[in-house]
Scaffold this motif. Structure first.
Motif, PDB file in Angstrom:
ATOM      1  N   LEU A 111       0.756  -1.176  -0.126  1.00 23.62           N
ATOM      2  CA  LEU A 111      -0.008  -0.075   0.029  1.00 23.62           C
ATOM      3  C   LEU A 111       0.996   1.288   0.203  1.00 23.62           C
ATOM      4  O   LEU A 111       2.116   1.401   0.257  1.00 23.62           O
ATOM      5  N   VAL A 112       0.426   2.491  -0.482  1.00 24.60           N
ATOM      6  CA  VAL A 112       0.839   3.564  -0.193  1.00 24.60           C
ATOM      7  C   VAL A 112       0.178   4.503   1.091  1.00 24.60           C
ATOM      8  O   VAL A 112      -1.098   4.618   0.838  1.00 24.60           O
ATOM      9  N   GLY A 113       0.764   4.626   2.051  1.00 20.78           N
ATOM     10  CA  GLY A 113       0.166   5.373   3.170  1.00 20.78           C
ATOM     11  C   GLY A 113       1.081   5.637   4.272  1.00 20.78           C
ATOM     12  O   GLY A 113       2.308   5.926   4.048  1.00 20.78           O
ATOM     13  N   ASP A 114       0.532   6.106   5.527  1.00 20.97           N
ATOM     14  CA  ASP A 114       1.138   6.685   6.398  1.00 20.97           C
ATOM     15  C   ASP A 114       1.757   5.549   7.346  1.00 20.97           C
ATOM     16  O   ASP A 114       0.964   4.967   8.135  1.00 20.97           O
ATOM     17  N   ALA A 115       2.936   5.261   7.255  1.00 23.98           N
ATOM     18  CA  ALA A 115       3.787   4.446   8.227  1.00 23.98           C
ATOM     19  C   ALA A 115       3.344   4.190   9.766  1.00 23.98           C
ATOM     20  O   ALA A 115       2.922   3.336  10.116  1.00 23.98           O
ATOM     21  N   PRO A 116       3.151   5.288  10.285  1.00 28.06           N
ATOM     22  CA  PRO A 116       2.674   5.374  11.707  1.00 28.06           C
ATOM     23  C   PRO A 116       1.236   4.700  11.827  1.00 28.06           C
ATOM     24  O   PRO A 116       1.156   3.887  12.833  1.00 28.06           O
ATOM     25  N   TYR A 117       0.720   4.739  11.000  1.00 28.37           N
ATOM     26  CA  TYR A 117      -0.851   4.234  11.129  1.00 28.37           C
ATOM     27  C   TYR A 117      -0.849   3.034  10.726  1.00 28.37           C
ATOM     28  O   TYR A 117      -1.532   2.160  11.503  1.00 28.37           O
ATOM     29  N   PRO A 133       6.100   7.043 -10.278  1.00 23.77           N
ATOM     30  CA  PRO A 133       6.225   8.477  -9.937  1.00 23.77           C
ATOM     31  C   PRO A 133       4.755   9.107 -10.058  1.00 23.77           C
ATOM     32  O   PRO A 133       4.054   8.639 -10.949  1.00 23.77           O
ATOM     33  N   PRO A 134       4.438  10.243  -9.269  1.00 23.28           N
ATOM     34  CA  PRO A 134       5.180  10.468  -7.987  1.00 23.28           C
ATOM     35  C   PRO A 134       4.924  10.014  -6.948  1.00 23.28           C
ATOM     36  O   PRO A 134       3.801  10.178  -6.299  1.00 23.28           O
ATOM     37  N   THR A 135       5.661   9.161  -6.422  1.00 20.63           N
ATOM     38  CA  THR A 135       5.088   8.529  -4.934  1.00 20.63           C
ATOM     39  C   THR A 135       6.360   8.587  -3.939  1.00 20.63           C
ATOM     40  O   THR A 135       7.251   8.233  -4.484  1.00 20.63           O
ATOM     41  N   ASN A 136       6.065   9.226  -3.056  1.00 22.16           N
ATOM     42  CA  ASN A 136       7.145   9.232  -2.149  1.00 22.16           C
ATOM     43  C   ASN A 136       7.489   7.689  -1.381  1.00 22.16           C
ATOM     44  O   ASN A 136       6.602   6.997  -1.150  1.00 22.16           O
ATOM     45  N   VAL A 140       5.830   3.885   0.806  1.00 23.13           N
ATOM     46  CA  VAL A 140       5.621   2.365   0.090  1.00 23.13           C
ATOM     47  C   VAL A 140       5.776   1.464   1.239  1.00 23.13           C
ATOM     48  O   VAL A 140       7.061   1.339   1.675  1.00 23.13           O
ATOM     49  N   LEU A 141       4.642   0.889   1.749  1.00 25.49           N
ATOM     50  CA  LEU A 141       4.570   0.059   2.632  1.00 25.49           C
ATOM     51  C   LEU A 141       4.162  -1.447   2.283  1.00 25.49           C
ATOM     52  O   LEU A 141       3.392  -1.673   1.324  1.00 25.49           O
TER      53      LEU A 141
END
Length: 161
Positions: A111-117, A133-136, A140-141
């Protein structure tokens, strides 16, 4: 009381309206949407949560992609209606669908999302897996659904044929 069911074609418009409500305009311009375009979702894992009145409270979808030629589940989008946020519904959708994915034999999920969550569900930063791109890259998790699910799997995330 919340009921989880598989998303049906009759749910499509309601789910899309929920995603429009929960995400910024232009969400479909994201690289993950290019990987989904023209590809059928993994229907067994696309879930809709409805409240006691039958109103949509949340939804989650999964799509097949390839990483280095290996099949991978791409989680997303997942959304919870603002009136139900903070009730644990997002966690329920994620945990239930991941268990379903494991039970039907999927080995890995991305998934592409917030690691802390997402860390609380077992997701961690993927090194060697590159989204278009454009993916930070920090967002990428991935998670192994079966032991060693990501072993030897790396490369560019590509659209499933």
């Amino acid at each position: 009381m919340i009921t989880l069911t598989r998303e049906t074609k009759d749910d499509w418009w309601e789910v899309e309206a929920l995603y429009d409500l929960c995400f910024a305009p232009g969400r479909e311009a994201l690289s993950s949407y290019r990987l989904r375009d023209g590809v059928a979702p993994v229907g067994d894992l696309c879930l809709v949560a409805r409240d006691e009145l039958g109103i949509i409270a949340g939804a989650i979808r999964y799509w097949p992609v390839l990483v280095g030629g290996a099949p991978v589940l791409l989680l997303g989008p997942v959304a919870v209606h603002p009136t139900h946020q903070g009730e644990g519904l997002g966690a329920l959708l994620i945990q239930d669908s991941l268990e379903r994915a494991r039970n039907i034999g999927w080995e890995r999920v991305l998934l592409v999302g917030d690691a802390p969550y997402y860390a609380r569900f077992g997701f961690e930063r993927m090194h060697g897996v590159t989204m278009p791109p454009p993916t930070n890259p920090e967002r990428v998790l991935g998670q192994s659904l079966l032991p060693g699910g990501w072993s030897g799997v790396s490369g560019q995330v590509e659209k499933h044929p």
